[in-house]
Design an enzyme around this catalytic site. Structure first.
Site, PDB file in Angstrom:
ATOM      1  N   GLU A 286       0.827  -1.204   0.000  1.00 51.86           N
ATOM      2  CA  GLU A 286       0.000   0.000   0.000  1.00 51.86           C
ATOM      3  C   GLU A 286       0.865   1.261   0.000  1.00 51.86           C
ATOM      4  O   GLU A 286       1.907   1.313   0.651  1.00 51.86           O
ATOM      5  CB  GLU A 286      -0.900   0.007   1.238  1.00 51.86           C
TER       6      GLU A 286
ATOM      7  N   CYS B  92       3.234   8.605   1.035  1.00 44.32           N
ATOM      8  CA  CYS B  92       3.638   7.806   2.177  1.00 44.32           C
ATOM      9  C   CYS B  92       3.967   6.426   1.617  1.00 44.32           C
ATOM     10  O   CYS B  92       3.075   5.732   1.127  1.00 44.32           O
ATOM     11  CB  CYS B  92       2.436   7.783   3.123  1.00 44.32           C
TER      12      CYS B  92
ATOM     13  N   CYS C  51       5.764  -6.119   8.824  1.00 44.57           N
ATOM     14  CA  CYS C  51       6.676  -5.394   9.718  1.00 44.57           C
ATOM     15  C   CYS C  51       6.981  -6.291  10.904  1.00 44.57           C
ATOM     16  O   CYS C  51       6.142  -7.070  11.330  1.00 44.57           O
ATOM     17  CB  CYS C  51       6.010  -4.100  10.190  1.00 44.57           C
TER      18      CYS C  51
ATOM     19  N   CYS D 179       4.503  -2.908  17.180  1.00 45.10           N
ATOM     20  CA  CYS D 179       3.925  -1.808  17.972  1.00 45.10           C
ATOM     21  C   CYS D 179       2.435  -2.105  18.198  1.00 45.10           C
ATOM     22  O   CYS D 179       1.710  -2.437  17.266  1.00 45.10           O
ATOM     23  CB  CYS D 179       4.104  -0.472  17.255  1.00 45.10           C
TER      24      CYS D 179
ATOM     25  N   CYS E  60      -0.441  -0.274  16.161  1.00 42.92           N
ATOM     26  CA  CYS E  60      -0.318  -0.155  14.701  1.00 42.92           C
ATOM     27  C   CYS E  60      -1.015  -1.326  14.005  1.00 42.92           C
ATOM     28  O   CYS E  60      -0.932  -2.470  14.451  1.00 42.92           O
ATOM     29  CB  CYS E  60       1.158  -0.122  14.318  1.00 42.92           C
TER      30      CYS E  60
ATOM     31  N   CYS F 127      -2.734   7.528   9.525  1.00 47.56           N
ATOM     32  CA  CYS F 127      -1.568   6.987  10.228  1.00 47.56           C
ATOM     33  C   CYS F 127      -1.847   5.640  10.866  1.00 47.56           C
ATOM     34  O   CYS F 127      -2.777   5.487  11.647  1.00 47.56           O
ATOM     35  CB  CYS F 127      -1.144   7.910  11.352  1.00 47.56           C
TER      36      CYS F 127
END
Ligand code: SAH
Length: 341
Positions: free
Chosen positions: A90, A103, A110, A114, A117, A331
């Site tokens: 994305e 972005c 990942c 976190c 997220c 975000c």
């Protein structure tokens, strides 16, 4: 096959020498790729047919296909690109009055985990190559028929966990003979991989470093971001201070405000203590709640109080405008769930 967009200019010169071609061809190829933005080697009309055929035999151009595109009411666009190996990534385009920002993702998945997220809990698949990072910019530019002015490494992935490819991509993006986007218009955002912050300081690239801080003590930060166990706040901030000393660049600290977690005035007070005297800026982000997530957004009132406290105590702080939340493009909202729809 190798991707021709994986090479920065100097490497492409070496690569061409290794297949018996003159290094100046690299500059011609760079112009075609990043100025004319061609999609086929056959469009490189100042190269001989023999050379074009040789290029076709040895390299791909990694032109992404758009699998899906969503547009927000605020003009934000979210792209799902087919990266040609069965995976998808994305990329988000945001339109501000001062220009267009994209972005970009740096990895497929990942590893950082976190808690707030949306990428968390999703399997890490692999690093993106430099060419795949650069291609995100090219593919969006092609789709909108306009130039991108700013790039933030805030999509999926931890850019400093894919250090070499990210640096190489920045060199291609930044090169005046490449995409020619100024380093000051490129931001790298990290959860805080300390040794790589030292490496980045010595690269002599004038990009902006963003640090995802989000908490002011180790207990809280570790509960939100497991990376803090490996690199606690003191070590992270020391690396930031050294980074500023070496580069003379202002650091941007990201602080996502979650209700009753890190958003009271005591946290703001601690934050002032930690950052006092540093050449920095604080970006406050109203945290976006993710599916089954433990954190919810602070109230507007608390966010404003938090910002005002920082500003009144000598820390420049702004609240990040939320763009694209209606298409899950804000975000931390990018997630692989969407990737194979
Ligand atoms: N791994 C890098 C870059 C990707 S995350 C990093 O950690 O910085 C990009 C930014 O979005 C980071 O500042 C991250 O902390 C923030 N973010 C992630 N999830 C979020 C959420 N749910 N709400 C608000 N910001 C979030």
């Amino acid at each position: 096959m190798k991707n021709i967009k994986d090479y920065d200019l100097e490497e492409l010169k070496k690569e061409l020498s290794s297949i018996g071609e003159k290094p100046f061809r690299a500059e011609q190829i760079f112009k075609w790729l990043y100025e004319a933005k061609v999609k086929e080697f056959d469009e490189m009309t100042n190269l001989s047919v023999e050379l074009r055929n040789k290029l076709k035999e040895n390299y791909t151009m990694c032109n992404f296909n758009i699998l899906k595109k969503q547009e927000s009411s605020d003009g934000t666009k979210k792209y799902l690109f087919d990266v040609l190996d069965g995976n998808a990534i994305e990329t988000v385009l945001m339109q501000y009055h001062h220009g267009k920002t994209i972005c970009v993702s740096s990895q497929i998945g990942c590893k950082m985990g976190c808690k707030f997220c949306a990428s968390t809990g999703i399997k890490f698949i692999r690093n993106l190559t430099s060419g795949e990072i650069v291609e995100q910019v090219l593919a969006v530019e092609q789709d909108i028929g306009d130039r991108i002015s700013n790039i933030v490494f805030m999509g999926i992935g931890e850019p400093l966990d894919n250090y070499n490819n990210v640096i190489n991509a920045i060199r291609i993006i930044n090169n005046p003979k490449g995409l020619n986007i100024g380093a000051r218009h490129i931001s790298v955002s990290t959860s805080g991989i300390v040794p790589k912050i030292y490496d980045l300081a010595n690269e002599n690239i004038q990009c902006t470093l963003s640090i995802s801080l989000h908490a002011t003590n180790n207990e809280k930060r570790s509960s939100m971001m497991p990376v803090n166990d490996a690199y606690p706040i003191e070590e992270l901030l020391q690396a930031c201070k050294d980074y500023i000393k070496t580069t003379n660049r202002r650091i941007s600290f990201e602080y996502a405000l979650a209700k009753d977690n890190n958003d009271n005035l005591d946290d703001a007070k601690q934050l002032v203590k930690l950052l006092k005297g540093m050449l920095c800026h604080v970006n406050l982000i109203p945290i976006n709640k993710i599916e089954n997530g433990a954190y919810t957004k602070s109230t507007n009132e608390n966010i404003i109080k938090f910002r005002d406290y920082l500003n009144e105590h000598g820390i420049v702080a702004t609240i990040r405008r939320e763009l694209g939340s209606d298409i899950d493009a804000a975000c931390g909202q990018l997630r692989r769930k969407n990737l194979k729809e």
